[in-house]
Write a protein that holds these residues in place. Structure first.
Motif, mmCIF file in Angstrom:
data_model
loop_
_atom_site.group_PDB
_atom_site.id
_atom_site.type_symbol
_atom_site.label_atom_id
_atom_site.label_comp_id
_atom_site.label_asym_id
_atom_site.label_seq_id
_atom_site.Cartn_x
_atom_site.Cartn_y
_atom_site.Cartn_z
ATOM 1 N N ARG A 1 40.521 37.564 38.689
ATOM 2 C CA ARG A 1 39.893 38.173 39.871
ATOM 3 C C ARG A 1 39.032 39.347 39.396
ATOM 4 N NH1 ARG A 1 44.158 40.462 44.206
ATOM 5 N NH2 ARG A 1 43.952 38.415 45.142
ATOM 6 N N THR B 1 47.694 50.182 53.297
ATOM 7 C CA THR B 1 48.151 49.502 52.092
ATOM 8 C C THR B 1 48.208 50.443 50.894
ATOM 9 O OG1 THR B 1 47.475 47.813 50.486
ATOM 10 C CG2 THR B 1 45.725 48.804 51.758
ATOM 11 N N ASP B 2 49.039 50.088 49.910
ATOM 12 C CA ASP B 2 49.075 50.876 48.671
ATOM 13 C C ASP B 2 47.807 50.685 47.838
ATOM 14 O OD1 ASP B 2 49.515 48.283 47.763
ATOM 15 O OD2 ASP B 2 51.391 48.729 46.717
ATOM 16 N N GLU B 3 47.005 49.651 48.167
ATOM 17 C CA GLU B 3 45.822 49.371 47.342
ATOM 18 C C GLU B 3 44.779 50.479 47.417
ATOM 19 O OE1 GLU B 3 44.230 45.472 47.249
ATOM 20 O OE2 GLU B 3 46.169 44.516 47.514
ATOM 21 N N TYR C 1 38.981 27.721 44.256
ATOM 22 C CA TYR C 1 39.732 27.275 43.075
ATOM 23 C C TYR C 1 39.108 26.116 42.310
ATOM 24 C CZ TYR C 1 43.314 30.442 44.768
ATOM 25 O OH TYR C 1 43.987 31.567 45.169
ATOM 26 N N TYR D 1 38.100 45.110 49.910
ATOM 27 C CA TYR D 1 39.219 45.213 50.853
ATOM 28 C C TYR D 1 39.818 46.618 50.820
ATOM 29 C CZ TYR D 1 44.102 45.027 52.403
ATOM 30 O OH TYR D 1 45.301 45.316 52.999
HETATM 31 O O1 DAU Z 1 49.576 45.765 47.897
HETATM 32 C C1 DAU Z 1 49.427 45.431 49.238
HETATM 33 C C2 DAU Z 1 48.422 44.316 49.375
HETATM 34 O O2 DAU Z 1 49.046 43.140 48.887
HETATM 35 C C3 DAU Z 1 47.938 44.114 50.812
HETATM 36 O O3 DAU Z 1 47.249 45.253 51.234
HETATM 37 C C4 DAU Z 1 47.027 42.893 50.906
HETATM 38 O O4 DAU Z 1 46.668 42.654 52.253
HETATM 39 C C5 DAU Z 1 47.778 41.692 50.364
HETATM 40 O O5 DAU Z 1 46.920 40.567 50.367
HETATM 41 C C6 DAU Z 1 48.281 41.962 48.941
HETATM 42 O O6 DAU Z 1 47.177 42.045 48.016
HETATM 43 P P1 DAU Z 1 47.258 41.390 46.549
HETATM 44 O O7 DAU Z 1 45.875 41.175 46.076
HETATM 45 O O8 DAU Z 1 48.180 42.128 45.673
HETATM 46 O O9 DAU Z 1 47.990 39.986 46.951
HETATM 47 P P2 DAU Z 1 47.708 38.488 46.484
HETATM 48 O O10 DAU Z 1 48.848 37.674 47.025
HETATM 49 O O11 DAU Z 1 46.327 38.031 46.800
HETATM 50 O O12 DAU Z 1 47.854 38.565 44.922
HETATM 51 C C7 DAU Z 1 49.045 39.030 44.300
HETATM 52 C C8 DAU Z 1 48.844 38.971 42.811
HETATM 53 O O13 DAU Z 1 48.762 37.582 42.399
HETATM 54 C C9 DAU Z 1 47.546 39.610 42.331
HETATM 55 O O14 DAU Z 1 47.777 40.214 41.064
HETATM 56 C C10 DAU Z 1 46.581 38.446 42.172
HETATM 57 C C11 DAU Z 1 47.503 37.304 41.751
HETATM 58 N N1 DAU Z 1 47.072 35.958 42.184
HETATM 59 C C12 DAU Z 1 46.798 35.761 43.510
HETATM 60 C C13 DAU Z 1 46.393 34.520 43.955
HETATM 61 C C14 DAU Z 1 46.051 34.308 45.423
HETATM 62 C C15 DAU Z 1 47.006 34.915 41.273
HETATM 63 O O15 DAU Z 1 47.293 35.083 40.082
HETATM 64 N N2 DAU Z 1 46.601 33.686 41.721
HETATM 65 C C16 DAU Z 1 46.263 33.447 43.024
HETATM 66 O O16 DAU Z 1 45.869 32.302 43.361
#
Ligand code: DAU
Ligand code: NAD
Length: 347
Positions: A286, A130-132, A346, A155
């Motif tokens: 977060r 991942t880019d993370e 949540y 993670y």
């Molecule tokens: O960048 C690659 C990564 O992208 C992958 O390695 C991970 O497996 C994948 O889960 C994803 O990680 P993120 O943390 O970026 O994805 P997530 O969909 O959890 O969150 C995307 C963005 O949205 C992040 O800035 C947090 C925000 N978010 C997320 C959720 C679940 C919200 O604002 N509200 C939420 O309920």
């Protein structure tokens, strides 16, 4: 060729399994997956009867099982996707990420090293990352393959650790490997704990859309089928011991993406304009939230000719249509344990 794909019942893995099973009828594809909450064989209904496909239920943390299947099937290549993948879950249970993402990866590396020691030049260990691992960008700049690792969440720390192990096995034991670091994927079969599928589900159900912090966080979104094609290309044509970044050239601040999603959902559901936007609710941020990810995918583009084939508008529309046409899938994955997860996260 016998190819082992780990995590093939998950979101990205299921698209990779489909790509390999359909495109390479002379390969045999073995899908090893523990079927955690994120694994779902419904994702693979269309290929489950293919003669070049076998599913194995099992945990990559189980070294005995890994050694047994390597002995039995004599894999020529591994595409390793199995992982705990959700940042929020890593904040509440980091050890699960250490077990699967680090120990599970090392088990696979050990088996590949031992089984391939006499003919490693014909083999390939492909680690999907991942880019993370690169941490967070400020307002400017892009992650390149030489950006220093700087992970901020449990993670991303576990994924960074697994990447280091893969490279170390390359240096120390001569294991032939490639690694790709990809940006945020979206598309069909995405488990509704991640931003896009969670918000699609909540809009359908008229539930609040929990935007973390001020919503100004930025991600670079890639349609999952384009990622699967990139994985196929790197598996076959990538250079040994190299890393390739994969991204969508498609940065969005969360709040802008959510508003676009709301507009598209209002149209699809024949609801008055603005009704989904009213569901947006700003919630507690977060912890350790990375501000911005953005990938420089120049290397894979120049060396292997890969670029995304789907625009964000096309991909998002296909994704929304898929969720609206797959109500049963969505209902099945959001009943039972999901409800308890949602309450905990949540409420
Ligand atoms: O960048 C690659 C990564 O992208 C992958 O390695 C991970 O497996 C994948 O889960 C994803 O990680 P993120 O943390 O970026 O994805 P997530 O969909 O959890 O969150 C995307 C963005 O949205 C992040 O800035 C947090 C925000 N978010 C997320 C959720 C679940 C919200 O604002 N509200 C939420 O309920
Ligand atoms: P996912 O959570 O949807 O799927 C993970 C799969 O791995 C599931 O099928 C699960 O059952 C399986 N699994 C989990 N633990 C296991 C174990 N111990 N043994 C065997 N199988 C196990 O994940 P995803 O989003 O499809 O991500 C796949 C890979 O791609 C991960 O390595 C992730 O780090 C990486 N990645 C994801 C994204 C993204 O945006 N989703 C972006 C870049 C990289």
């Amino acid at each position: 060729m016998n190819i082992l794909i780990t995590g093939g019942a998950g979101f990205i893995g299921s698209h990779v399994v489909r790509e390999f099973v359909n495109r390479y009828p002379t390969y045999h594809i073995f899908n090893l997956d523990a079927l955690t909450y994120a694994g779902n064989l419904e994702n693979l209904k269309d290929v489950e009867g293919a003669s070049n496909y076998t599913f194995i239920k099992g945990d990559i943390v189980d070294a005995g099982l890994i050694n047994t299947i390597f002995e039995k099937y004599q894999f020529d290549g591994v595409v390793h996707l199995a992982a705990e993948s959700h940042v929020d879950r890593s904040i509440t249970d980091p050890l699960a990420f250490v077990h699967t993402n680090i120990i599970g990866t090392v088990n696979l590396l050990n088996a590949a090293r031992d089984m391939w020691k006499d003919d490693s030049d014909k083999k390939r260990f492909y680690h999907v990352s991942t880019d993370e691992v690169y941490g967070s960008l400020g307002a400017e700049g892009l992650f390149t393959e030489s950006t220093a690792y700087d992970p901020n969440s449990p993670y991303s720390a576990s994924k960074a650790s697994s990447d280091h192990f893969v490279r170390a096995y390359g240096e120390t034991y001569g294991l032939p490997y490639v690694i790709t670091n990809c940006s945020n994927n979206y598309g069909p079969n995405h488990f509704p704990e991640k931003l896009i599928p969670l918000f699609i589900h909540n809009i359908i159900e008229n539930k609040p859309l929990p935007v973390y912090g001020d919503g100004k966080y930025t991600r670079d979104w890639l349609f999952v089928e384009d990622h699967a094609v990139a994985i196929d290309l790197v598996f076959h044509q990538g250079k040994n011991h190299e890393t390739y970044n994969i991204g969508g050239f498609n940065e969005w601040q969360n709040i802008d993406l959510v508003k676009l999603l709301c507009r598209l959902m209002d149209q699809k559901l024949n609801r008055p304009d603005g009704s989904s936007e009213k569901l947006i609710t700003y919630v507690k941020d977060r912890p350790g939230h990375d501000l911005r990810y953005a990938i420089d995918a120049d290397k894979i583009n120049k060396e292997l000719g890969w670029k995304p084939s789907v625009t964000f508008e096309q991909g998002l529309e296909r994704t929304i249509d898929w969720y609206l046409n797959n109500e049963v899938w969505l209902k099945n994955v959001t009943s039972g344990d999901y409800q308890a997860y949602y309450q905990k996260m949540y409420n």
